[in-house]
Structures are given as structure tokens and as C-alpha cells.
Write a protein that holds these residues in place. Sequence first.
Motif, mmCIF file in Angstrom:
data_model
loop_
_atom_site.group_PDB
_atom_site.id
_atom_site.type_symbol
_atom_site.label_atom_id
_atom_site.label_comp_id
_atom_site.label_asym_id
_atom_site.label_seq_id
_atom_site.Cartn_x
_atom_site.Cartn_y
_atom_site.Cartn_z
ATOM 1 N N LEU A 17 0.832 -1.208 0.000
ATOM 2 C CA LEU A 17 0.000 0.000 0.000
ATOM 3 C C LEU A 17 0.865 1.257 0.000
ATOM 4 O O LEU A 17 0.547 2.246 -0.663
ATOM 5 N N ALA A 18 1.962 1.218 0.750
ATOM 6 C CA ALA A 18 2.864 2.370 0.789
ATOM 7 C C ALA A 18 3.469 2.646 -0.587
ATOM 8 O O ALA A 18 3.569 3.803 -1.020
ATOM 9 N N ALA A 19 3.862 1.599 -1.282
ATOM 10 C CA ALA A 19 4.453 1.782 -2.613
ATOM 11 C C ALA A 19 3.455 2.369 -3.600
ATOM 12 O O ALA A 19 3.839 3.103 -4.517
ATOM 13 N N PHE A 20 2.176 2.062 -3.409
ATOM 14 C CA PHE A 20 1.144 2.545 -4.339
ATOM 15 C C PHE A 20 0.512 3.866 -3.910
ATOM 16 O O PHE A 20 -0.501 4.278 -4.487
ATOM 17 N N ASP A 21 1.077 4.534 -2.894
ATOM 18 C CA ASP A 21 0.541 5.826 -2.431
ATOM 19 C C ASP A 21 -0.913 5.717 -1.999
ATOM 20 O O ASP A 21 -1.759 6.563 -2.344
#
Length: 341
Positions: A169-173
Amino acid sequence: MKNFTYQRPAQVREALALAAAHDGTRYLGGGTNLVDLMKDGVEAPTRLVDVRQLPLKGIQLSPGGDLVIGATATNSDLAVHPEVRRHYPALSQAVLAGASGQLRNMATVGGNLLQRTRCGYFADTSQPCNKRTPGSGCAALAGEHHNHAILGWTEHCVATHPSDMCVALAAFDARVRYETLDGVSEIPLADFYLPVGDSPQRETVLPRGALITAVTLPGSAGGLRSRYRKVRERASYAFANVSVAAALDVHDGVVRGARIAFGGVASRPWRAREAEAALRDAAATPDAFRAAADAELAAARPLADNAYKVALARNLMVAVLTELTDRAELTDRAELADRAE
């Protein structure tokens, strides 16, 4: 087990009112983390508000093309959803790497965001732990810490965030939507988790009584080639020593954009901003990937027994980005062949 009151509201506003009216209230999703902590004596809520029946299970595209994931959707539903597998494959891979099928069937997306660290000292009430008992100290600093943080830690806490899902989720903003009696708010996941600082017991910016209602993935992040890989001490559902979620946009051998996040290295999912900046407009080569990883990990402060994580994080990031580049080249060749025909 201490006595507690159990209630199951049918609407979000009802759940919020119950939480506002009673100190010591906790929301209950799948219970895969909270119930264990209650058994260990780490958590002792006086009231559980079961949110599983609230109308928050849907996973659907918004009119603007974003993917909206309801907070009570199970991890199993998230992992196999066609839109997730098609447009955000690293997220599906992360969820599948995170737990057994039985746990995924129970665990909710909202609960996954709020799960607590699996540091053994946090779970052992006979040991000092600033996250559990502020001001008591951090036993892991001089104790068993081979799987603890190398980035962003302080002398108050060296625990790591346990989630696989949240790394992707962090990588996908991703953005986290939550509701209070005052209304609906939304915050980027990058700002959702607090730095350790000197108050490790405060983990998120959620106001008291707030209920997570959804997670939104921007449509602009969908469709990128992405991958999640996790290194763990056993193949069967162990927490990450290090994990990497990455999405890569490569054209003609040049990186046009990269999204990278690490798990198992900090108290929160660690977005690798330095590495992303180093890769922008760089050649998509292992040497460039290695240099970008070194730029990110220059800030690492390993403890006595976890320095291996620095090399592991570097090598894992290089391997994942190389794999994504190889896939991009194969796709480009296939497209050229199609045009030639």
C-alpha cells in the motif's frame, strides 16, 4: 481474560457513538491480532465494538478510476479481487505472503493497518517496553533484536511494523479514509503512521474513537509492473526479515519512474524516497539499482545483531527491480513483434 462488553452495531454512526461514549473501547474486525493481545494481557479493552457487519466490505472502482477497498473486506477477498490482481499485483502478492488461508479469511483490511508489532518484549508483560508501558525502557536494545529495525528507530523503540499488505500500500501511495462523529477524513498512508520519536506507544494519527472505513489506491498507480518479495526465516507464514514492494516504469532501458517500499526494517512501512529519486532517468541496470539502494540505506543504523538486514535489503531490491526490468524488456519485444506482423 478480563471481563468486557461486546456490541455489534449495524451502522457506522452507531459504532462511532458507542466508541465515543465509553473509554476503553476497541473496534473488533477479524480479531487475529487484538484477541491474541488480550489473551497475553497486553490489551485490556472494557468494550469491544464488532464492526464486521458494517456495510464496508466492498472493493470497487470509483468514477475517477481509483480503487476503493472497504475496511471490513477480508484479506482473502482483497488478494483474489480481479482489479487488484490485474492492476496492483504487488498488493495481491503481499497479502498472500502475509498469513495462512485461515487467517486471511478472518483478517480485515482495516485491522491489518492497525496491527501491533510482533516484538517479543512487547508481547511479554514481564519485560520493559515503551510501546506497551511508556517510560519503562526498551528491552530489545540490549536483548534479542536480530529482526528489529535498522531505519528510523530511536533509543525508545526498535520494533518493526509487521504488515506485508501495508508495504505494498505504501508503494502505491494509498490513502486511508476514516470517520469520526465530526465527519469523514482521508490521509495519505505516508502520513498515517507516526515516527517512533520518544512516544512509541502512539503509532498512528487517528483521533480517539475514529473508525477506518476504506483504503483508496490511486488509479495512476495501477497498471505499472509491480512485485512484492519477502525474505523470512521459514517458508510457512513467518514475519519478514526484509520485504520489498516495487513498481517500475521503464522505457527504452531508462527508468521513467519507480515506487519502492521496504518492510521489516522500521516501525512503519518504509517508502524508499532516496532510492526512487536516484533511479529517476537512470539506466535500468543492476548497477543503477544497487547505487539507488545504497543511497536509501545510507541512513541505516543497524544494531549489534541485525546488520545483515542492510545487505539483505540491498540485494532484495536489486533482484526485484531487475526482474521487473526483464519483464518490461520481454513485453517491449513482444509488442515490436506484433507490430512487425
